[in-house]
Design an enzyme around this catalytic site. Structure first.
Site, PDB file in Angstrom:
ATOM      1  N   GLN A 119     -25.478  29.983 -88.280  1.00 54.76           N
ATOM      2  CA  GLN A 119     -26.719  30.428 -87.636  1.00 54.76           C
ATOM      3  C   GLN A 119     -26.460  31.098 -86.294  1.00 54.76           C
ATOM      4  O   GLN A 119     -27.332  31.800 -85.780  1.00 54.76           O
ATOM      5  CB  GLN A 119     -27.666  29.237 -87.432  1.00 54.76           C
ATOM      6  CG  GLN A 119     -28.232  28.679 -88.726  1.00 54.76           C
ATOM      7  CD  GLN A 119     -29.227  27.578 -88.454  1.00 54.76           C
ATOM      8  OE1 GLN A 119     -28.838  26.445 -88.253  1.00 54.76           O
ATOM      9  NE2 GLN A 119     -30.502  27.912 -88.402  1.00 54.76           N
ATOM     10  N   GLY A 147     -31.475  20.590 -85.467  1.00 58.08           N
ATOM     11  CA  GLY A 147     -30.207  20.812 -86.148  1.00 58.08           C
ATOM     12  C   GLY A 147     -29.832  22.280 -86.094  1.00 58.08           C
ATOM     13  O   GLY A 147     -30.688  23.162 -85.948  1.00 58.08           O
ATOM     14  N   HIS A 198     -30.071  20.007 -95.277  1.00 59.10           N
ATOM     15  CA  HIS A 198     -30.486  21.322 -94.781  1.00 59.10           C
ATOM     16  C   HIS A 198     -29.346  21.992 -94.011  1.00 59.10           C
ATOM     17  O   HIS A 198     -29.024  23.163 -94.248  1.00 59.10           O
ATOM     18  CB  HIS A 198     -31.724  21.142 -93.883  1.00 59.10           C
ATOM     19  CG  HIS A 198     -32.229  22.398 -93.256  1.00 59.10           C
ATOM     20  ND1 HIS A 198     -33.466  22.939 -93.544  1.00 59.10           N
ATOM     21  CD2 HIS A 198     -31.660  23.238 -92.342  1.00 59.10           C
ATOM     22  CE1 HIS A 198     -33.629  24.050 -92.836  1.00 59.10           C
ATOM     23  NE2 HIS A 198     -32.554  24.254 -92.093  1.00 59.10           N
ATOM     24  N   GLU A 199     -28.721  21.229 -93.095  1.00 62.85           N
ATOM     25  CA  GLU A 199     -27.659  21.828 -92.269  1.00 62.85           C
ATOM     26  C   GLU A 199     -26.434  22.170 -93.124  1.00 62.85           C
ATOM     27  O   GLU A 199     -25.813  23.227 -92.930  1.00 62.85           O
ATOM     28  CB  GLU A 199     -27.283  20.902 -91.114  1.00 62.85           C
ATOM     29  CG  GLU A 199     -28.417  20.614 -90.123  1.00 62.85           C
ATOM     30  CD  GLU A 199     -29.126  21.857 -89.628  1.00 62.85           C
ATOM     31  OE1 GLU A 199     -28.501  22.929 -89.533  1.00 62.85           O
ATOM     32  OE2 GLU A 199     -30.334  21.763 -89.340  1.00 62.85           O
ATOM     33  N   CYS A 220     -36.888  26.183 -90.190  1.00 66.72           N
ATOM     34  CA  CYS A 220     -35.513  26.566 -89.881  1.00 66.72           C
ATOM     35  C   CYS A 220     -35.528  27.590 -88.760  1.00 66.72           C
ATOM     36  O   CYS A 220     -36.340  28.522 -88.779  1.00 66.72           O
ATOM     37  CB  CYS A 220     -34.873  27.165 -91.142  1.00 66.72           C
ATOM     38  SG  CYS A 220     -33.162  27.675 -90.910  1.00 66.72           S
ATOM     39  N   LEU A 221     -34.629  27.419 -87.809  1.00 69.19           N
ATOM     40  CA  LEU A 221     -34.554  28.363 -86.691  1.00 69.19           C
ATOM     41  C   LEU A 221     -34.196  29.768 -87.160  1.00 69.19           C
ATOM     42  O   LEU A 221     -34.454  30.736 -86.455  1.00 69.19           O
ATOM     43  CB  LEU A 221     -33.527  27.863 -85.663  1.00 69.19           C
ATOM     44  CG  LEU A 221     -33.898  26.550 -84.954  1.00 69.19           C
ATOM     45  CD1 LEU A 221     -32.705  26.021 -84.171  1.00 69.19           C
ATOM     46  CD2 LEU A 221     -35.099  26.753 -84.055  1.00 69.19           C
ATOM     47  N   HIS A 239     -26.618  25.376 -94.995  1.00 64.80           N
ATOM     48  CA  HIS A 239     -26.289  26.582 -94.211  1.00 64.80           C
ATOM     49  C   HIS A 239     -24.802  26.941 -94.359  1.00 64.80           C
ATOM     50  O   HIS A 239     -24.436  28.115 -94.307  1.00 64.80           O
ATOM     51  CB  HIS A 239     -26.574  26.356 -92.724  1.00 64.80           C
ATOM     52  CG  HIS A 239     -28.015  26.555 -92.338  1.00 64.80           C
ATOM     53  ND1 HIS A 239     -28.670  27.749 -92.501  1.00 64.80           N
ATOM     54  CD2 HIS A 239     -28.923  25.712 -91.780  1.00 64.80           C
ATOM     55  CE1 HIS A 239     -29.921  27.634 -92.060  1.00 64.80           C
ATOM     56  NE2 HIS A 239     -30.095  26.406 -91.626  1.00 64.80           N
TER      57      HIS A 239
HETATM   58 NI    NI Z   1     -31.910  25.825 -90.825  1.00 69.26          NI
END
Ligand code: NI
Length: 192
Positions: free
Chosen positions: A52, A47, A145-146, A103-104, A149
Protein backbone atom coordinates in the site's frame (compact mmCIF):
# COMPACT_ATOMS: atom_id res chain seq x y z
CA UNK A 1 10.64 8.61 9.57
CA UNK A 2 8.29 9.76 6.89
CA UNK A 3 4.68 9.70 5.88
CA UNK A 4 4.43 7.69 2.67
CA UNK A 5 1.98 8.01 -0.18
CA UNK A 6 -0.73 5.35 -0.13
CA UNK A 7 -1.45 3.52 -3.41
CA UNK A 8 -5.07 3.38 -4.46
CA UNK A 9 -7.03 0.57 -6.10
CA UNK A 10 -5.98 0.32 -9.73
CA UNK A 11 -2.27 0.86 -9.07
CA UNK A 12 -0.32 -2.23 -10.22
CA UNK A 13 1.65 -2.48 -6.94
CA UNK A 14 -1.62 -3.52 -5.25
CA UNK A 15 -2.27 -6.30 -7.77
CA UNK A 16 0.95 -8.26 -7.69
CA UNK A 17 2.10 -10.69 -5.00
CA UNK A 18 4.70 -9.17 -2.69
CA UNK A 19 8.14 -10.74 -2.22
CA UNK A 20 9.26 -12.46 1.00
CA UNK A 21 11.62 -10.43 3.20
CA UNK A 22 15.01 -12.22 3.25
CA UNK A 23 16.15 -10.67 6.55
CA UNK A 24 13.37 -9.26 8.78
CA UNK A 25 16.01 -7.67 11.05
CA UNK A 26 17.68 -5.67 8.26
CA UNK A 27 17.98 -1.91 8.90
CA UNK A 28 16.05 -1.08 5.72
CA UNK A 29 13.11 -3.14 7.00
CA UNK A 30 13.24 -1.27 10.31
CA UNK A 31 13.10 2.02 8.36
CA UNK A 32 10.21 0.77 6.23
CA UNK A 33 8.28 -0.29 9.34
CA UNK A 34 8.92 3.09 11.02
CA UNK A 35 7.61 4.89 7.94
CA UNK A 36 4.59 2.58 7.77
CA UNK A 37 3.82 3.31 11.44
CA UNK A 38 4.00 7.06 10.72
CA UNK A 39 1.81 6.63 7.65
CA UNK A 40 -0.79 4.56 9.49
CA UNK A 41 -0.94 7.05 12.33
CA UNK A 42 -1.34 9.93 9.90
CA UNK A 43 -4.05 8.15 7.89
CA UNK A 44 -5.92 7.13 11.03
CA UNK A 45 -6.27 3.48 10.04
CA UNK A 46 -5.79 0.28 11.99
CA UNK A 47 -3.76 -1.70 9.48
CA UNK A 48 -1.37 -1.18 6.58
CA UNK A 49 0.55 -3.49 4.27
CA UNK A 50 3.82 -2.58 2.54
CA UNK A 51 2.40 -2.79 -1.02
CA UNK A 52 0.00 0.00 0.00
CA UNK A 53 3.03 2.28 0.33
CA UNK A 54 4.49 1.07 -2.98
CA UNK A 55 6.89 -1.43 -1.42
CA UNK A 56 6.26 -4.97 -2.75
CA UNK A 57 7.47 -6.83 0.37
CA UNK A 58 5.61 -9.14 2.75
CA UNK A 59 5.29 -6.74 5.68
CA UNK A 60 2.05 -5.74 7.42
CA UNK A 61 1.26 -3.73 10.54
CA UNK A 62 -2.00 -3.61 12.48
CA UNK A 63 -3.62 -3.27 15.86
CA UNK A 64 -7.09 -3.97 17.16
CA UNK A 65 -8.67 -1.39 19.45
CA UNK A 66 -10.43 -2.81 22.49
CA UNK A 67 -13.58 -1.06 21.26
CA UNK A 68 -13.66 -3.45 18.29
CA UNK A 69 -13.20 -6.58 20.38
CA UNK A 70 -15.74 -8.92 21.90
CA UNK A 71 -15.67 -8.04 25.63
CA UNK A 72 -16.10 -11.75 26.44
CA UNK A 73 -13.51 -12.91 23.90
CA UNK A 74 -9.77 -13.55 24.13
CA UNK A 75 -8.92 -10.08 22.75
CA UNK A 76 -11.19 -8.12 25.09
CA UNK A 77 -8.51 -5.46 25.60
CA UNK A 78 -7.65 -5.32 21.91
CA UNK A 79 -4.45 -6.42 20.22
CA UNK A 80 -1.34 -4.23 20.52
CA UNK A 81 0.37 -2.82 17.47
CA UNK A 82 1.90 -5.77 15.69
CA UNK A 83 4.49 -5.86 12.90
CA UNK A 84 4.15 -9.06 10.92
CA UNK A 85 6.81 -10.03 8.39
CA UNK A 86 6.42 -12.98 6.00
CA UNK A 87 3.06 -13.98 7.51
CA UNK A 88 1.29 -17.28 6.95
CA UNK A 89 -2.40 -17.83 7.70
CA UNK A 90 -4.25 -21.07 8.34
CA UNK A 91 -8.05 -21.20 8.64
CA UNK A 92 -9.22 -22.96 11.82
CA UNK A 93 -12.94 -22.86 11.10
CA UNK A 94 -15.05 -24.23 8.29
CA UNK A 95 -17.31 -21.26 8.17
CA UNK A 96 -16.83 -17.71 7.00
CA UNK A 97 -18.76 -14.79 8.41
CA UNK A 98 -19.52 -11.51 6.67
CA UNK A 99 -18.35 -8.22 8.17
CA UNK A 100 -17.83 -4.65 7.06
CA UNK A 101 -14.42 -3.60 5.83
CA UNK A 102 -12.85 -0.48 4.45
CA UNK A 103 -9.36 0.06 3.10
CA UNK A 104 -7.01 3.02 2.89
CA UNK A 105 -6.37 2.02 -0.73
CA UNK A 106 -10.10 2.10 -1.53
CA UNK A 107 -10.97 5.45 0.04
CA UNK A 108 -14.57 6.38 0.65
CA UNK A 109 -16.02 2.90 0.17
CA UNK A 110 -17.03 0.09 2.48
CA UNK A 111 -18.25 -3.42 1.81
CA UNK A 112 -19.39 -6.64 3.51
CA UNK A 113 -16.69 -9.29 3.13
CA UNK A 114 -16.82 -12.98 4.10
CA UNK A 115 -13.78 -14.01 6.19
CA UNK A 116 -12.72 -17.02 8.24
CA UNK A 117 -13.97 -16.54 11.79
CA UNK A 118 -10.97 -18.25 13.36
CA UNK A 119 -7.40 -18.46 12.06
CA UNK A 120 -3.89 -19.25 13.17
CA UNK A 121 -1.23 -16.91 11.86
CA UNK A 122 2.49 -16.83 12.12
CA UNK A 123 5.29 -14.58 11.01
CA UNK A 124 8.39 -12.81 12.23
CA UNK A 125 8.78 -9.55 14.15
CA UNK A 126 11.42 -6.95 13.15
CA UNK A 127 13.68 -8.18 15.97
CA UNK A 128 13.61 -11.65 14.44
CA UNK A 129 11.30 -13.12 17.09
CA UNK A 130 8.70 -15.57 15.80
CA UNK A 131 5.03 -14.63 16.16
CA UNK A 132 2.32 -17.28 16.33
CA UNK A 133 -1.23 -16.48 17.38
CA UNK A 134 -4.76 -17.78 17.13
CA UNK A 135 -7.23 -15.03 16.22
CA UNK A 136 -11.00 -14.81 16.10
CA UNK A 137 -13.60 -12.46 14.72
CA UNK A 138 -12.38 -8.89 14.17
CA UNK A 139 -8.74 -9.70 14.92
CA UNK A 140 -8.91 -12.56 12.40
CA UNK A 141 -10.59 -10.26 9.86
CA UNK A 142 -7.92 -7.58 10.14
CA UNK A 143 -5.10 -10.10 9.67
CA UNK A 144 -6.82 -11.68 6.65
CA UNK A 145 -7.38 -8.23 5.10
CA UNK A 146 -3.75 -7.16 5.57
CA UNK A 147 -2.30 -10.47 4.40
CA UNK A 148 -4.51 -10.35 1.31
CA UNK A 149 -2.69 -7.13 0.36
CA UNK A 150 0.52 -9.19 0.24
CA UNK A 151 -1.09 -11.46 -2.37
CA UNK A 152 -2.42 -8.63 -4.53
CA UNK A 153 -6.00 -8.98 -3.26
CA UNK A 154 -8.21 -6.07 -2.23
CA UNK A 155 -11.35 -6.66 -0.17
CA UNK A 156 -13.84 -6.04 -3.03
CA UNK A 157 -12.26 -9.08 -4.75
CA UNK A 158 -13.38 -11.22 -1.77
CA UNK A 159 -16.95 -9.98 -1.80
CA UNK A 160 -19.73 -12.37 -2.81
CA UNK A 161 -22.54 -9.78 -2.86
CA UNK A 162 -21.51 -6.55 -4.56
CA UNK A 163 -24.84 -4.96 -3.65
CA UNK A 164 -23.16 -4.57 -0.22
CA UNK A 165 -20.36 -2.39 -1.61
CA UNK A 166 -21.02 1.31 -1.31
CA UNK A 167 -19.91 4.71 -0.27
CA UNK A 168 -19.04 4.77 3.40
CA UNK A 169 -21.34 7.67 4.22
CA UNK A 170 -24.34 6.03 2.59
CA UNK A 171 -23.74 2.62 4.13
CA UNK A 172 -23.23 4.10 7.60
CA UNK A 173 -26.47 5.98 7.23
CA UNK A 174 -28.46 2.89 6.34
CA UNK A 175 -26.54 0.11 8.12
CA UNK A 176 -25.14 1.17 11.51
CA UNK A 177 -23.05 -1.98 11.94
CA UNK A 178 -20.88 -0.79 9.07
CA UNK A 179 -19.05 1.33 11.65
CA UNK A 180 -16.85 -1.72 12.28
CA UNK A 181 -14.94 -1.12 9.07
CA UNK A 182 -11.35 -2.31 8.84
CA UNK A 183 -8.75 0.41 8.29
CA UNK A 184 -11.47 2.98 8.86
CA UNK A 185 -10.87 5.75 11.29
CA UNK A 186 -11.62 4.31 14.73
CA UNK A 187 -12.94 7.65 16.01
CA UNK A 188 -15.69 7.50 13.43
CA UNK A 189 -17.35 4.59 15.17
CA UNK A 190 -19.61 7.09 16.84
CA UNK A 191 -20.96 8.13 13.46
CA UNK A 192 -23.03 4.95 13.34
NI1 NI B 1 -6.55 -2.49 3.03
Amino acid sequence: MAILKIARMGHPVLRRPAEPVPDPTAPEIRRLVDDMLDTLKDAGGIGLAAPQVHVPLRVAIFFVPGSRSDPAGPDADGVPLTVLINPVIEALADEQAPGWEACLSVPGLTGAVPRWRRIRYSGVAPDGAPIERVAEDYHARVVQHECDHLDGILYPMRMTDLSLLGFDEEIRRSLPQAAEADEARPDEEALA
